[in-house]
Design an enzyme around this catalytic site. Structure first.
Site, short mmCIF file in Angstrom:
data_model
loop_
_atom_site.label_atom_id
_atom_site.label_comp_id
_atom_site.label_asym_id
_atom_site.label_seq_id
_atom_site.Cartn_x
_atom_site.Cartn_y
_atom_site.Cartn_z
CE LYS A 1 2.78 3.29 -11.07
NZ LYS A 1 4.20 3.65 -10.85
CB THR A 2 6.37 6.16 -15.11
OG1 THR A 2 6.14 5.05 -14.24
CG2 THR A 2 7.82 6.59 -15.00
CG ASP B 1 5.75 5.75 -8.63
OD1 ASP B 1 4.50 5.68 -8.68
OD2 ASP B 1 6.50 5.18 -9.45
CD GLU B 2 4.28 1.49 -7.58
OE1 GLU B 2 3.15 1.26 -7.09
OE2 GLU B 2 4.61 1.09 -8.71
CD GLN C 1 -0.92 -1.98 -9.76
OE1 GLN C 1 0.16 -2.51 -10.00
NE2 GLN C 1 -1.37 -0.95 -10.47
NE ARG D 1 1.77 -6.20 -13.16
CZ ARG D 1 1.67 -4.87 -13.06
NH1 ARG D 1 2.70 -4.11 -13.35
NH2 ARG D 1 0.54 -4.30 -12.71
#
Length: 640
Positions: A32-33, A225-226, A256, A591
């Site tokens: 996504k980044t 973002d997020e 998340q 992670r």
């Protein structure tokens, strides 16, 4: 367009969807980044002025990484722009500071204001309680601050809170009275707290049409973002920023959402297409991070949640190693197993900075630290923040006092860093306006201290931030005092001097703007800002699952997988959110890139009592074909 090479079809679709509202549901490890930075670059290549683009994320670390990625993507083209003509990449709080500094005069906010960190706020609330003849032990300042923070998050002012809750019982009345006094302290010291950096920009844009139009003209394209971690006010701020253009590009993963206890609302992302009926939704399902075994386990875990949008991660990565499950007799044996395995992995060539040990609650770290010390495996406990060190807070207090000589809290701290013979009695006389009652010796010490502050205040008008911080360390007497000490003091001096390096990031800003930017960065720093130091020291990272959000490692140990601990029961049944606990476990296991360990103890001592625990119900959700059980740790490791 060469810069689209390497993107999959869904990622390209997201990059090229430039107009109108767009939500990207991005699974763990889905790139996504890269999508965000490539989209911003694409807009610039298509002729959008860089300064018309805004990108908002949640941590300073994430913001820095996005700026660095943009710099790499822009390459040589970056040198053709000045700093003011770059996309603004900021945290929500950093954006709030920028908006209030630029337009806050409409609300009567000064151009240069201070930011109260949590310690400043708790101290002010403690003083307010004393003024009200209330016992801080009976009414903990931290709890009162949390209540005020929640109310601010709901958009209430101190006066509105008083009108709404002061009649609902004595404790509500205490909270109301404390907030009013706390608010008065903030105004007196020309300061704002963290919550003000969100509530006031929303108030500013909602109530002042001219300012709102200026800001909407300033930012034509807004990226967040997020988005699953935004609260109600942050969601409203996003709407106010975009206006009629509605060029709002949000990236998030409902699976998340792990910060509802901080006020985050899953509804902002879950109902994005209801808020914006014309919105385009793009799902990124390809996981580039983790092995297939880890991806498959994550899918089976999260698909049991009902409050989500359907999304199933896929990957072309190899199956990889099985997921290791280790069951130990006690928490100490569990920790010893983890330390022993980490030591073995490092001896086989694994970079220790690519190993993380995650736990649900902070108290679990004690056994982990002891085990890592016993096995002599280097580690870093994430959470002891650089900005929380005494010497660092002392320097920051001096800097803030130099800019605002009327700040009482900073004066009390600075006058003792280093000690110069000015005690509480003398300070009490000054605060009470009784300077004429000072004895000649007291007066001389106070005047010498105030002369230093006045000289620093003058220097702040011309010094660049890094030079000013160096000046503060020397002229305050801190350098001379610490140089006289031993090794501990030498380390403290190095920590203080590191602030000059951090301040140098803002040396290109004019006058006091740079110093204020440095202070804002210090005030807004979070736990993850320490991660780079962990890597420099070459140690295994120990941290909570919440702190691991947004990070990734080759090897991850998720510890304490016992029913009641993970998933966590909370203080009572009302506090337990099973779906959020499941999302937290999903975050934990995703992670890991190539190797995942899940560990638990049959018996764990909590608050001095041994508890016999059942294995976490989450373990039952993972297919047995993905799991391999580990042998018990060797006895001599525990006794080492």
């Amino acid at each position: 367009m060469k810069y689209l090479d390497g993107l999959n079809d869904r990622q390209k679709e997201a990059v090229l969807a430039t107009d109108g509202p767009v939500s990207v549901l991005a699974g763990a490890g889905s790139g996504k980044t890269r999508v965000l930075t490539t989209r911003i670059y694409h807009l610039i290549r298509e002729g959008v002025p860089a300064e018309k683009i805004l990108a908002v994320t949640f941590t300073n670390k994430a913001a820095r990484e996005m700026r660095e990625r943009l710099s790499r993507v822009l390459g040589e083209e970056l040198t053709t722009w000045k700093r003011g003509n770059l996309p603004l990449v900021a945290t929500f709080h950093g954006l709030g500071r920028e908006l209030l500094e630029s337009y806050g005069s409409a609300l009567g906010i000064p151009r240069h204001f201070s930011i109260f960190d949590r310690e400043d706020s708790e101290r002010a609330i403690k003083n307010a309680l004393k003024e009200l003849d209330m016992d801080p032990k009976e009414y903990p300042p931290r709890a009162l601050l949390a209540r005020i923070s929640r109310a601010k998050g709901e958009g209430l002012s101190a006066t509105e809170f008083a009108e709404k809750f002061s009649r609902e019982g004595f404790r509500s009345r205490v909270a109301s009275d404390v907030w009013l006094k706390y608010d008065a302290v903030l105004k007196k010291e020309r300061a704002l707290d963290f919550d003000d950096l969100i509530t006031l920009p929303v108030k500013l844009l909602a109530e002042h049409e001219e300012v709102r139009k200026q800001v909407q003209e300033r930012f034509h394209y807004v990226h967040i973002d997020e988005f699953q971690d935004t609260n109600e006010l942050q969601g409203r701020l996003a709407t106010l920023l975009t206006g009629a253009r509605k060029n709002l590009f949000v990236v998030g993963d409902i699976d998340q959402t792990i910060y509802t206890w901080r006020g985050a609302t899953i509804e902002n992302l879950l109902r994005f297409d209801e808020t914006y009926p014309e919105a385009k939704t793009i799902v990124l399902e390809h996981n580039y991070r983790s092995s297939k075994n880890i991806v498959d386990a994550a899918n089976t875990i999260i698909e049991k949640n009902r409050n989500r949008k359907e999304k199933k991660s896929v990957t072309s990565n190899a199956s990889g190693e099985p997921i290791i499950v280790s069951v130990s007799d006690t928490a100490e044996r569990e920790a010893a197993y983890i330390a022993q395995e980490a030591s073995r992995l490092i001896s086989c060539g694994t970079d220790p900075t690519q190993i993380a040990v995650l736990y649900r609650t902070n108290f679990q770290s004690r056994a982990m630290e002891e085990a890592f010390l016993a096995t002599r495996v280097p580690y870093k406990l994430l959470g002891t923040q650089f900005y929380d060190r005494k010497e660092v807070k002392d320097v920051i207090a001096w800097v803030r006092l130099a800019l605002e000589p009327g700040r009482e809290a900073d004066r009390v701290r600075a006058v003792q860093a280093p000690s110069r013979g000015i005690g509480k009695t003398t300070l009490g006389k000054l605060v009470a306006g009784k300077r004429d009652e000072l004895r000649p010796g007291e007066r001389a010490k106070v005047e010498a201290f105030e002369k230093i502050v006045a000289n620093l205040n003058a220097a702040a008008q011309t010094d660049v931030p890094s030079a000013f911080v160096r000046r503060v360390i020397e002229e305050s007497g801190m350098k001379a005092s610490l140089e006289k000490g031993g090794e501990d003091d030498a380390e403290r001096l190095e920590n203080a001097q590191e602030l000059a390096t951090l301040a140098s990031r803002h040396d290109d800003l004019p006058g006091m703007d740079g110093i204020n930017a440095f202070l804002a960065e210090a005030a807004l720093a979070g736990d993850q800002d320490e991660l780079d130091r962990t890597k420099e020291k070459g140690g295994v990272t120990l941290m909570t699952v919440h702190a691991a959000k947004g990070l990734e490692f080759d090897v991850v140990f998720v510890s304490g997988l016992e029913e009641g601990l993970f998933p966590h029961e909370g203080m009572n049944e009302e506090e337990r959110d099973e779906e959020e606990e499941r999302r937290l476990f999903y975050v934990a296991i995703t992670r890991a890139r190539r190797k995942l360990y899940l560990t638990l103890a049959r018996v764990r001592r909590i608050y001095g009592t041994d508890f016999l625990s059942d294995p976490s119900s989450f373990l039952d959700d993972i297919d047995d074909s993905l799991i391999q059980y580990a042998h018990e740790v060797e006895e001599d490791v525990i006794e080492a």
